[in-house]
Enzyme design. Structure first.
Site, mmCIF file in Angstrom:
data_model
loop_
_atom_site.group_PDB
_atom_site.id
_atom_site.type_symbol
_atom_site.label_atom_id
_atom_site.label_comp_id
_atom_site.label_asym_id
_atom_site.label_seq_id
_atom_site.Cartn_x
_atom_site.Cartn_y
_atom_site.Cartn_z
ATOM 1 N N ASP A 136 0.665 -1.137 -0.035
ATOM 2 C CA ASP A 136 0.042 0.058 -0.245
ATOM 3 C C ASP A 136 0.781 1.265 -0.155
ATOM 4 O O ASP A 136 2.029 1.185 0.369
ATOM 5 C CB ASP A 136 -0.969 0.107 1.171
ATOM 6 C CG ASP A 136 -2.159 -0.912 1.241
ATOM 7 O OD1 ASP A 136 -2.214 -1.412 0.147
ATOM 8 O OD2 ASP A 136 -2.638 -1.001 2.221
ATOM 9 N N ARG A 187 -1.449 -0.538 -8.627
ATOM 10 C CA ARG A 187 -2.730 -0.082 -7.968
ATOM 11 C C ARG A 187 -2.871 1.212 -8.154
ATOM 12 O O ARG A 187 -1.775 2.029 -7.688
ATOM 13 C CB ARG A 187 -3.037 -0.669 -6.918
ATOM 14 C CG ARG A 187 -4.495 -0.022 -6.319
ATOM 15 C CD ARG A 187 -4.639 -0.273 -4.791
ATOM 16 N NE ARG A 187 -4.525 -1.665 -4.506
ATOM 17 C CZ ARG A 187 -4.240 -2.006 -3.032
ATOM 18 N NH1 ARG A 187 -3.740 -1.187 -2.176
ATOM 19 N NH2 ARG A 187 -4.283 -3.368 -2.697
HETATM 20 C C1 FAD Z 1 -8.600 -1.261 -3.142
HETATM 21 C C2 FAD Z 1 -8.123 0.190 -2.686
HETATM 22 C C3 FAD Z 1 -7.014 0.130 -2.199
HETATM 23 C C4 FAD Z 1 -6.667 1.423 -1.533
HETATM 24 N N1 FAD Z 1 -5.151 1.480 -1.375
HETATM 25 C C5 FAD Z 1 -4.782 2.752 -0.978
HETATM 26 C C6 FAD Z 1 -3.551 3.135 -0.804
HETATM 27 O O1 FAD Z 1 -2.560 2.196 -0.661
HETATM 28 N N2 FAD Z 1 -3.046 4.475 -0.407
HETATM 29 C C7 FAD Z 1 -3.974 5.319 -0.311
HETATM 30 O O2 FAD Z 1 -3.425 6.434 -0.158
HETATM 31 N N3 FAD Z 1 -5.381 5.256 -0.635
HETATM 32 C C8 FAD Z 1 -5.649 4.046 -0.889
HETATM 33 N N4 FAD Z 1 -7.027 3.620 -1.150
HETATM 34 C C9 FAD Z 1 -8.070 4.653 -0.883
HETATM 35 C C10 FAD Z 1 -8.340 5.757 -1.928
HETATM 36 O O3 FAD Z 1 -7.121 6.501 -2.018
HETATM 37 C C11 FAD Z 1 -9.602 6.765 -2.043
HETATM 38 O O4 FAD Z 1 -9.216 7.423 -0.736
HETATM 39 C C12 FAD Z 1 -10.736 6.002 -1.888
HETATM 40 O O5 FAD Z 1 -10.532 4.911 -2.804
HETATM 41 C C13 FAD Z 1 -11.837 7.115 -1.925
HETATM 42 O O6 FAD Z 1 -11.617 7.556 -3.400
HETATM 43 P P1 FAD Z 1 -12.465 7.164 -4.543
HETATM 44 O O7 FAD Z 1 -11.584 6.832 -5.665
HETATM 45 O O8 FAD Z 1 -13.565 6.025 -4.236
HETATM 46 O O9 FAD Z 1 -13.182 8.436 -5.043
HETATM 47 P P2 FAD Z 1 -14.143 9.492 -4.325
HETATM 48 O O10 FAD Z 1 -14.308 10.436 -5.508
HETATM 49 O O11 FAD Z 1 -13.725 9.744 -3.098
HETATM 50 O O12 FAD Z 1 -15.427 8.649 -4.219
HETATM 51 C C14 FAD Z 1 -16.265 8.237 -5.186
HETATM 52 C C15 FAD Z 1 -17.695 7.735 -4.752
HETATM 53 O O13 FAD Z 1 -17.303 6.402 -3.785
HETATM 54 C C16 FAD Z 1 -17.999 6.330 -2.808
HETATM 55 N N5 FAD Z 1 -17.084 6.573 -1.624
HETATM 56 C C17 FAD Z 1 -15.872 6.885 -1.580
HETATM 57 N N6 FAD Z 1 -15.557 6.686 -0.444
HETATM 58 C C18 FAD Z 1 -16.233 6.279 0.514
HETATM 59 C C19 FAD Z 1 -16.392 6.126 1.722
HETATM 60 N N7 FAD Z 1 -15.260 6.221 2.627
HETATM 61 N N8 FAD Z 1 -17.578 5.659 2.256
HETATM 62 C C20 FAD Z 1 -18.517 5.589 1.561
HETATM 63 N N9 FAD Z 1 -18.887 5.830 -0.017
HETATM 64 C C21 FAD Z 1 -17.428 6.029 -0.281
HETATM 65 C C22 FAD Z 1 -18.823 7.508 -2.828
HETATM 66 O O14 FAD Z 1 -20.184 7.029 -3.363
HETATM 67 C C23 FAD Z 1 -18.208 8.646 -3.734
HETATM 68 O O15 FAD Z 1 -19.172 9.434 -4.303
HETATM 69 C C24 FAD Z 1 -7.446 2.658 -1.704
HETATM 70 C C25 FAD Z 1 -9.025 2.375 -2.241
HETATM 71 C C26 FAD Z 1 -9.155 1.211 -2.647
HETATM 72 C C27 FAD Z 1 -10.309 1.015 -3.485
#
Ligand code: FAD
Length: 311
Positions: A136, A187
């Site tokens: 990560d 990723r």
């Molecule tokens: C498999 C995976 C691994 C990850 N690994 C890392 C990592 O190693 N390092 C890192 O910095 N980040 C990591 N993340 C987190 C990532 O950086 C984002 O913070 C997170 O995915 C929210 O962003 P989004 O791309 O979904 O978009 P956004 O624009 O934030 O959200 C899009 C939509 O997704 C839904 N959503 C998003 N977050 C939430 C929530 N918390 N609760 C409910 N609904 C939500 C909502 O419907 C929102 O409108 C990971 C995410 C995933 C999916």
């Protein structure tokens, strides 16, 4: 801006010992177990049960034994042993062999060389049993150290290992080129940490635009990339892009977090795409949980609602 402020607010709260103690007391057990919305449980058995359930729905998994920012070699050693036990338990259970971990959990802040040794122990055991391990990405303070450590183990011959890049950082295009030149799996995420404007976009629209740019490059130039987002608009745009370019659906995967947008996970699965769910478990769930609240403050209402149900 609201996005940045909310991340900052919840990141600050995540350092609060009082909140952590309260959350630990109420978050995982009883009717008001709000933590279970985003965390599979506290034990390896909970995690394996969650993986079995998710796999039975035709989805894939990666298991994250929660923990980060350890401040002693003893704690790093304990986390390493927990990962080795997890590998054994998953092997025995016969469920999917895919792990995610954080380097600060293995001692990155304490002693870089020992962190590399710990990582190698895990990769060696994982390699023997056919696991894939994803490192990560943590806050920008660790980007260089994470990529350097990743490159070190890659050059030592470990191949079933990949890393994460964050579209919020200005530097990511260059990091993409560096990791892609190795032929390693990336990723792509937006980035979960509050970052200063000296290193990261502050407007959500800029982070999203960078995500789309990078995801297109990953789909056309990357090695089995993981498009990790719950952003439906971006996902649909990437599916359309891959379709136009004739990129086969089995040459990449989508990834989402446990408990988030299960409807979207099912929709993509039903449309024939590979979807992997990131399944976090363990007692150290509080910082992870706070990041999930920071991404979507509406989740706070859910937590409060859960607490009232308990009474
Ligand atoms: C498999 C995976 C691994 C990850 N690994 C890392 C990592 O190693 N390092 C890192 O910095 N980040 C990591 N993340 C987190 C990532 O950086 C984002 O913070 C997170 O995915 C929210 O962003 P989004 O791309 O979904 O978009 P956004 O624009 O934030 O959200 C899009 C939509 O997704 C839904 N959503 C998003 N977050 C939430 C929530 N918390 N609760 C409910 N609904 C939500 C909502 O419907 C929102 O409108 C990971 C995410 C995933 C999916």
């Amino acid at each position: 801006m609201l996005d940045v402020a909310s991340k900052a607010f919840f990141q600050t709260l995540s350092y609060s010992r009082t909140l952590k103690t309260l959350a630990s007391r109420y978050g995982m057990s009883g009717a008001g177990a709000f933590g279970r919305r985003f965390i599979a449980g506290e034990t390896v058995e909970d995690a394996i049960a969650a993986v079995r359930h998710i796999q039975s729905q035709g989805l894939h998994c990666t298991l994250d034994y929660l923990g980060e920012s350890v401040t002693s070699l003893g704690a790093a050693d304990t986390a390493t042993r927990e990962y080795l036990n997890l590998i054994d338990a998953v092997d025995r259970a016969g469920v999917e062999r895919n792990l995610s971990l954080k380097l600060t959990q293995l001692g990155l802040d304490v002693d870089r060389a020992i962190c590399v040794d710990n990582l190698r122990k895990i990769l060696t055991a994982a390699g023997r049993c056919g696991f894939f391990v994803r490192i990560d990405m943590e806050s920008s303070a660790y980007t260089d150290a994470t990529l350097d450590t990743f490159e070190t183990v890659w050059k030592l011959g470990h191949r079933d290992v990949g890393v994460v890049l964050q579209s919020c950082l200005y530097r990511t295009e260059k990091d993409f080129e560096r990791v892609n030149a190795l032929g390693a799996r990336i990723r792509l995420v937006k980035g979960a940490y509050r970052e200063p404007k000296s290193v990261a976009y502050q407007q959500k629209s800029d982070v999203d635009a960078a995500y789309v740019r990078l995801a297109k490059r990953l789909l056309t130039e990357g090695v089995y990339p993981a498009i990790a987002t719950h952003d439906e608009k971006i996902l649909d745009a990437m599916i359309a892009f891959a379709g136009e370019r004739g990129i086969p659906a089995d040459s990449y995967e989508f990834q989402m977090l446990y408990g988030i947008r299960r409807d979207l996970q099912a929709r993509l699965r039903d449309a024939g795409y590979r979807v992997r769910v990131y399944v976090p478990f363990g007692r150290e769930w509080f910082p992870y949980f706070m990041r999930r609240l920071g991404e979507r403050p509406a989740n706070v209402a859910f937590v409060i609602g859960s607490l009232f149900k308990e009474g």
